[in-house]
Every structure is written in C-alpha cells, then in structure tokens.
Write a protein that holds these residues in place. Sequence first.
Motif, short mmCIF file in Angstrom:
data_model
loop_
_atom_site.label_atom_id
_atom_site.label_comp_id
_atom_site.label_asym_id
_atom_site.label_seq_id
_atom_site.Cartn_x
_atom_site.Cartn_y
_atom_site.Cartn_z
N THR A 1 -36.12 -41.45 1.03
CA THR A 1 -36.87 -42.08 1.75
C THR A 1 -38.15 -41.58 2.46
O THR A 1 -39.43 -41.04 1.66
CB THR A 1 -36.25 -41.18 3.10
OG1 THR A 1 -36.53 -42.51 4.14
CG2 THR A 1 -36.63 -40.29 3.78
N GLY A 2 -39.12 -42.19 3.35
CA GLY A 2 -40.53 -42.16 3.71
C GLY A 2 -40.69 -40.39 4.07
O GLY A 2 -40.16 -39.70 4.49
N SER A 3 -41.71 -40.04 3.29
CA SER A 3 -41.72 -39.00 4.11
C SER A 3 -42.41 -38.78 5.85
O SER A 3 -41.49 -37.83 6.27
CB SER A 3 -43.91 -38.56 3.96
OG SER A 3 -44.75 -39.49 4.05
N GLY A 4 -42.66 -39.64 6.03
CA GLY A 4 -42.53 -39.90 8.02
C GLY A 4 -41.16 -39.21 8.61
O GLY A 4 -41.24 -39.78 9.68
N SER A 5 -40.34 -39.76 7.63
CA SER A 5 -38.63 -40.80 8.05
C SER A 5 -37.96 -39.28 7.62
O SER A 5 -36.80 -38.90 7.25
CB SER A 5 -38.28 -41.04 8.06
OG SER A 5 -38.37 -42.18 6.74
N GLU A 6 -38.42 -38.25 6.49
CA GLU A 6 -37.58 -37.29 5.88
C GLU A 6 -36.68 -36.14 6.73
O GLU A 6 -35.36 -36.84 6.77
CB GLU A 6 -38.29 -35.71 5.57
CG GLU A 6 -38.14 -35.26 4.69
CD GLU A 6 -38.57 -33.90 4.44
OE1 GLU A 6 -37.83 -33.01 4.71
OE2 GLU A 6 -39.68 -33.57 4.63
N LEU A 7 -37.08 -35.86 7.81
CA LEU A 7 -35.94 -34.69 8.70
C LEU A 7 -35.26 -36.08 9.27
O LEU A 7 -34.43 -35.78 9.99
CB LEU A 7 -36.46 -33.89 9.71
CG LEU A 7 -37.39 -32.89 8.23
CD1 LEU A 7 -37.68 -32.12 9.37
CD2 LEU A 7 -35.43 -32.21 7.22
N HIS A 8 -35.78 -36.85 10.16
CA HIS A 8 -35.39 -37.75 11.45
C HIS A 8 -34.12 -38.49 10.47
O HIS A 8 -33.16 -38.75 10.70
CB HIS A 8 -36.36 -38.47 11.18
CG HIS A 8 -36.18 -40.55 11.93
ND1 HIS A 8 -35.78 -41.28 11.48
CD2 HIS A 8 -36.16 -41.12 12.95
CE1 HIS A 8 -35.05 -42.62 11.77
NE2 HIS A 8 -35.52 -41.73 12.93
N ASP A 9 -34.57 -38.97 9.33
CA ASP A 9 -32.76 -39.43 8.02
C ASP A 9 -32.04 -38.05 7.58
O ASP A 9 -30.52 -39.17 8.50
CB ASP A 9 -33.54 -39.96 6.90
CG ASP A 9 -34.75 -41.04 7.28
OD1 ASP A 9 -34.78 -41.72 8.88
OD2 ASP A 9 -34.64 -42.42 6.28
N LEU A 10 -32.93 -36.97 8.15
CA LEU A 10 -31.27 -36.05 7.42
C LEU A 10 -30.57 -35.96 8.10
O LEU A 10 -29.50 -35.65 8.35
CB LEU A 10 -32.40 -35.01 6.66
CG LEU A 10 -31.13 -33.61 6.37
CD1 LEU A 10 -30.65 -34.47 5.22
CD2 LEU A 10 -32.44 -33.26 5.99
#
Length: 870
Positions: free
Chosen positions: A600-609
């Motif tokens: 996924t994109g760098s800005g949404s790493e932990l957002h998605d996790l």
Amino acid sequence: MSRLFYAINTHLRRDLSAYCRTALLPLRALSCTSQKLVENGESTTVLGKRWKDTAETVIIGGGCVGVSIAYHLAKAGQNDVVLLEKSELTAGSTWHAAGLTTYYHPGINLKKVHYHSIKLYESLEAETGQAVGFHQPGSIRIASTPVRVDELKYQMTRTHWHPTPQWLITPEKIQELFPLLNMDKVLAGLYNPGDGHIDPYSLTMALAAGARMYGAQIYNPALVSGLTPTRDGKWDVQTPHGTIRANRIVNATGFWAREVGQLIGFEHPTIPIHHQYVVTATVPEVKALKTELPVIRDLEGSYYLRQERDGLLFGPYEKEDKMVLQDSWVRDGVPPGFGKELFESDLDRIMEHVEMAMEMVPVLKNADIINVVSGPITYTPDLLPMVGPHQAARNYWTAIGFGYGVIHAGGIGKFLSDWIITGEPPFDLIECDPNRYGKWTTVPYMCAKARESYGFNNVVGHPKEERFAGRPTQRTSGVYELLKGKASMGFHAGWEQPHWFYKSGDEVGYKPNFRRTNWFGPVGRECKLVMEKVGVIDLTPFGKFIVKGKDSQKLLDRLFANTMPKLGLTNISHMLTPTGRVYAEVTITQHAPGEFLLITGSGSELHDLRWIEREAAEGPYDVDISNVTDDIGVLGVAGPKTRDVLQKLTQEDMSDSGFKFLHCKPITLAGIDLRAIRISYTGELGWELYIPQKDMATVYQAIMEAGQDMGIDNFGTYAMSSLRLEKGFRGWGAEMNCDTNPLEAGLDYFIKLNKTADFIGKAALQEIKAKGLKRKLSYITMDTDNVDPEGNETVWLNGKVVGNTTSGAYSYTTQQSLAFAYLPVELCSVGQRVEVELLGKKYPAMVVQEPLVLTEPTRTRLQKKAKSSP
C-alpha cells in the motif's frame, strides 16, 4: 516610547508569575464546585451521582474536544457515554485559549470540521440554554506581498466548491471593515464572514450541559490511573472511584495525552508549546466604533488580532529560534496538579511582532496592557491533530494534539461520533489519522518538527511544500546514501524519497512557487527517460504486509472487493467501507500457498494495517499478519529497455512469455535473492524488485552499471505522477478515498460484485449501482500557461461551480496540462467544455477520452494485432 512598549518594559516584567494568573479571571467565568464521594446502601454514589461500572464509550479528558465528543455521541443516541476529567472541565489548554473561530483552513476536509463547528456554535445556546459568548464579526487574512496575493488566490480556488463562505477582497473593502488599519502595505485580503471568537469556558460548559441533557455522565475529579485491555477488545478503566468496563476509550486529554498513552505502551508525539497573547485595556478608537472589528491575521507579521470588549487582543506566533517548547513535560511528565496554571511570560520573544502589529494597527502604540497570557497548547510534528482509532490497540481512539482545539472541537466531536456509531469515517480525514506516525517519530524529531511547525504558522503555504527540520529520520532506504546528494528529496511517512534529480546546469534545491519552478524541466527529462530508455526509482516507502495462515484467503476475500490472485500472480484490490466508499487501494500478490504480500502507499501504511487487524480480530480468523515495511527495500525499474538491463543480471527468463505482466517470481539478481513483480506502475514496461534492505545498494549499483550502455538513469516521484496521470491511472487519496465510491471513480474492473464472498461494502455497492450515479470521474485537458493543476481546484461552467479536480499535472508526452475531475454525470461526455480555476483565473478545459497515452502493454498488444492482420 509608546505606551504599549512602556507597559511591556516596566509593569509586566516585574509581576509575571509562573503560575495561575488571577488577573485573567475576569475574561473567563471560571467556577469550581466541591464534590463528595458518598456511600449509599448497596449502590455507590460518586461525586454526587451513581457510578457506572460499564459504558459503551469512556472519554478521558474534559476540555472542549472531549466534552464535544460526549455531547455528539449522546445526542446521536449512544446512551451509555461516560466522560472522566481529572480535575475541572476546561482545565488544560481550553480555559486560557483566545477562542478564535474561522471557516478557513488550507486542508480540504478540515474545512468541513471548521464549518460544522461554527454552525454548531451558532445554535448551541438555544439548544442547551447555556450562553456561549459567540462573536461573529468575520475575519480577514491580510496579504501585503505579491506572493501572499498568490497564496490567497490559491486558497480561493480550493474553496469555491465547498460551502465555506470566503471571498477575496480589495484594500478598499478591508479599510471599510477594519478602519483602524494602516493600509500602506495592504494589497488584498481573504475575508470569511461568520468567523470570530467564542468564550472557551462557556462553550465547554454548554457542550457539557448538552451531553448531560442527552444522557451522558460526566465525572470529575476522576483521574484515570490505569487502562487494561480485555481479551474481547474492551477496556478496564481504573480510577480512584472504581473501575469502568468500556467497549472503547477515547483519549482526549490535551497535554496529558502522552501520559495516558503511556499507560498502554504508546508514546504519542505531542508536545506543549508556550503560546502568548496580550490583552489591552479600553482603546478609545475601538470603543467609538459602532460595530465589532473583524479578526485580522497579518501573515507577514505572524500574529492575530481581535477586539476584546473595548480593547484589543493580540497573539503572535514566534519564530522557530525564539519560541519555547515545554520539553521537560515530555521527559518528566506534566507536573502533578497542573491544570489552570500559566507559564511565566517572556515578552522579549514577541517584540518583533509587537512592532509589526503597531505599524499595521497604529492605535496599539497608545494602548495599556492589562494581561499577558502564556499558556501551554499542544502540537504534533505537523501541527495537525491525531483523530481516530489507533493501530495495535483495539478500540483505543485518540482526539489529541490540537493546536486549535476550540475551532476543531465541534466538528471533530461530530466526526468521531459518526465514525464510532456507523463503523466508518463520515468523510476522509487521513491527514489527521493517528497512525500516520510510527516508531520513527522520536522525541528529538518531534521537538524539531513542533518548533518548525509553530514558526511556520503564517509562512506561505506553497504547493508541494517541504519542511526539513528533523530530517532524515532513522527511516532511510538502502540507497538513500547513494542518492541524497543527487536529488530533491520529499518526505513520506518518515522516509526520504527522491522527487526529482539534478543534472549539470539545473537550479538545485527546493524552490517553492505557485507556478512552474526549477523542477519543471528536469521532470520532463525524467519522463522522456522512462518513455524512451530505462529509469530507476526508489519505492521503498510503500507499506508492506504479509498475511498468511489457514484463513488468510478467507480474511482477504472479506476485506477486498476483487478476487484474490492465484499463486504467483498479482492484482489491484480495494478495501471498502460498509457504505461502499474506498478505504484503501492495495496491490496483492500470493507468493506462496496461502501467503500474501500486500503493498500500500506510504501515507496509509498503519491506516490500512489497523483496518485489516480489526477485521482479523473480530472475525475471528486463524491468520498471522506482519508489517515488513522497514525490512524490505523496493526499486522500480521501468522503460522499454528495462528487460534488457535486468536480463544481464539474472538467469531468469525476463521475456514477455517467460515473465508475464502481473506475475511474481523469486529471482536471483546480481547474486542477491529477491522477489520481482512485473507491474506497470508508470504505464511502461516495468518491474518492482523487493529486496532485503541490507542488499538494496548492491542491487541498485549492479542495475545502474548494467544499464549504462542503454542510457539508464534515476527518476523521481514527480515524473511518476505525470506518467501515471497521462496513462489514466487513478491514485488513492486523490481520485478515490473515503469521500468516493469505486463506481463513480471508474474502478469497476477491480470490483467483483459477482464474487461469492460477501466483502465489506458489497451490499451498499449493489444498491448504489441500482440507483445510478450522480457524478463520475472525468479526464480533462486544459489550456494553461505557466501554472498547472495539482488537484482540489474548482471546476466551473457558465459561472457556476460544477465540480472539482482530484489530481493534475503537466503531460510532457502530449505537452498539455491534464487532470481528473468529478463532474455531474450529465457533464461527463467526451467533448464537454468546462473551466478550471487556477490562481484566480479560469482556464478552458475539455473532457477527453482517457488515457492520453496508452500503456506499454496496450501498445504492445495493438502492435502485435496490427502485424497479424492481413
């Protein structure tokens, strides 16, 4: 010497205490009620009310933000809401705040937060019966340089498609609204009618009255001494009065946020900053006015100024080298008992701003000062708050880091209430996601960035803005040392990533501008490189997860709207919200049986996790989820000569037939074992190489050496953005996010409504499809000059706003500006003409067939088809 200077240099210097300023009390109707703990038969009554042992939501912190969350949850029907305040409501940053309220915000969706706050504050007194002290004289942001005028025009084009009332006004209109200004340097102003200021204490008490009216319980003083998670995702909240079992907790504790986070092992990157403002006695010229003055923000002077009764209130934002962090609180914690206290003022720090304010508002020169307030406000590294559920702790939410809590309180309370009750955010606000920070956010980094952000409060906000304090972090890729002197670096979730590369004769460095600047020519050179030869890009900042286990495919089929790829294959998949909006876009590869690599994109790493982990926990599913983002480096290699370069370094067949598009293989490249995925992220022949970080430099150098005779070189993210746009590739966070559904975004190919699994959002999408769409994503070209779209500009037709762009760039291949834009379905036909506003000018634009440039796989397929035709 002016009376203002005299007051600063004499009276105030000898009488400023490090603690509570009783002189400030007339400004705030402060109260403190004594309360008792009473034992009453079999039931326990605490603080004059029945103690609750369980709650749906426990909110920790009784400032304006925490109380707003309680109010909104209770009003929305959640009848089991408890708020715990360690001392008094408003203790902390709320009670001493200047109380400014404004519709303005440069962020797109934070405008919605401000808008809701003001609309709530307008009606709150009538709803609750509690006065709020709301003044709405409007506000003006003053531009006194040409670049500031450009900035105001830039912000206007991003506002016309919002309901926010905002206008660009002339010096004559500014003088009419604020007759006490010295107009010598004033060029223009940004005017927001309906702006103003509110009494923070009264606001909080009105929200508290509303919360109680709708059934919420507020306990104070009730210190939270412990937080213990339960196996089923709930929390035991310990206080001196007893323990509450909560389905979720919300940390809204202001400058105590770190200490509450530490109870469960988090080090939230928040830090208190000393913010000062000055209140004058009656100013005759102010008293003589018939209407209240609008709030002004002198951007060059870096201060705000408003009317306070018949005097003035003046608050500067000091420069980076002068402002003060209360970093001892980060090291040692907030002093016990600190709540409604203040810091000792240091007026030397603000003298430069005082001088500029006296020049702009000459009546200040003869004003007497009655108060100087220096209190703690909380900053995060990027000045934005941390709002939402936190990764790695189920049902732990934050609403912390508010530098401007009063204007955010109403809108954030509604935002979080909607999210908690419906299970999804009401609109996209990823810029405030608490999960945008990670272990790389160290205390030194946090301090450096907070200092920079405070000093940057009124610095010109350019497109593609970069701020350099605290960089680089510990999060650097395996090729950073090789590239750092050759490129203009951008910052992405802690990583340094090249935006564009220098050559001899280029003007190097970061040169911000609202028009085409020093990067424009070099980016065109890099696009040509990728289209004609071969380029290499560092893609390490991608978020990378491995999902494996017995139920891995079952979990992913529930989470994603696409079918899962078979072994050795890759696809693009989307996670949707329950109402069918796009929560994330992820590249998924099954590289071993039942083992999937998610990118996924760098800005949404932990957002998605966090979203993935929540579903896995609530399933339940027998899976193992690991975040390997920091362990694996990524190089992208793209261009028509890519295959020839890589073939020199491996025994693996890299031909079209040997390594097909959207396939993944483990290969040995230059003696290093890695994983290669053939994917067209720029629209050109390309591979992504997933390499152990320790081996990344070796692989990079081997590739560059192997490609010397084919013109190989580096390229950056600016070129990649231009290439993906001219190929018609959508980008998450722009064309798709939690404000859009995949059908209107044109993602139908990736959405498998007929797949067996009941993926999240499936039913909602079926309903959306049945009802039909009201708007769609369109592809437009523009006739511009030296300015290009970048996204979020207003689209016009016949003098009316009809939509907005989502992203834009210059297409170097076709030599014209282009953008994606959301338009009503009736305006989406090819050939439809509209106008796009850029820096105050409306440029002709037209809807065209996408893409402008065919992708390499499509071009190859058409060429083969043409050769085979008789």
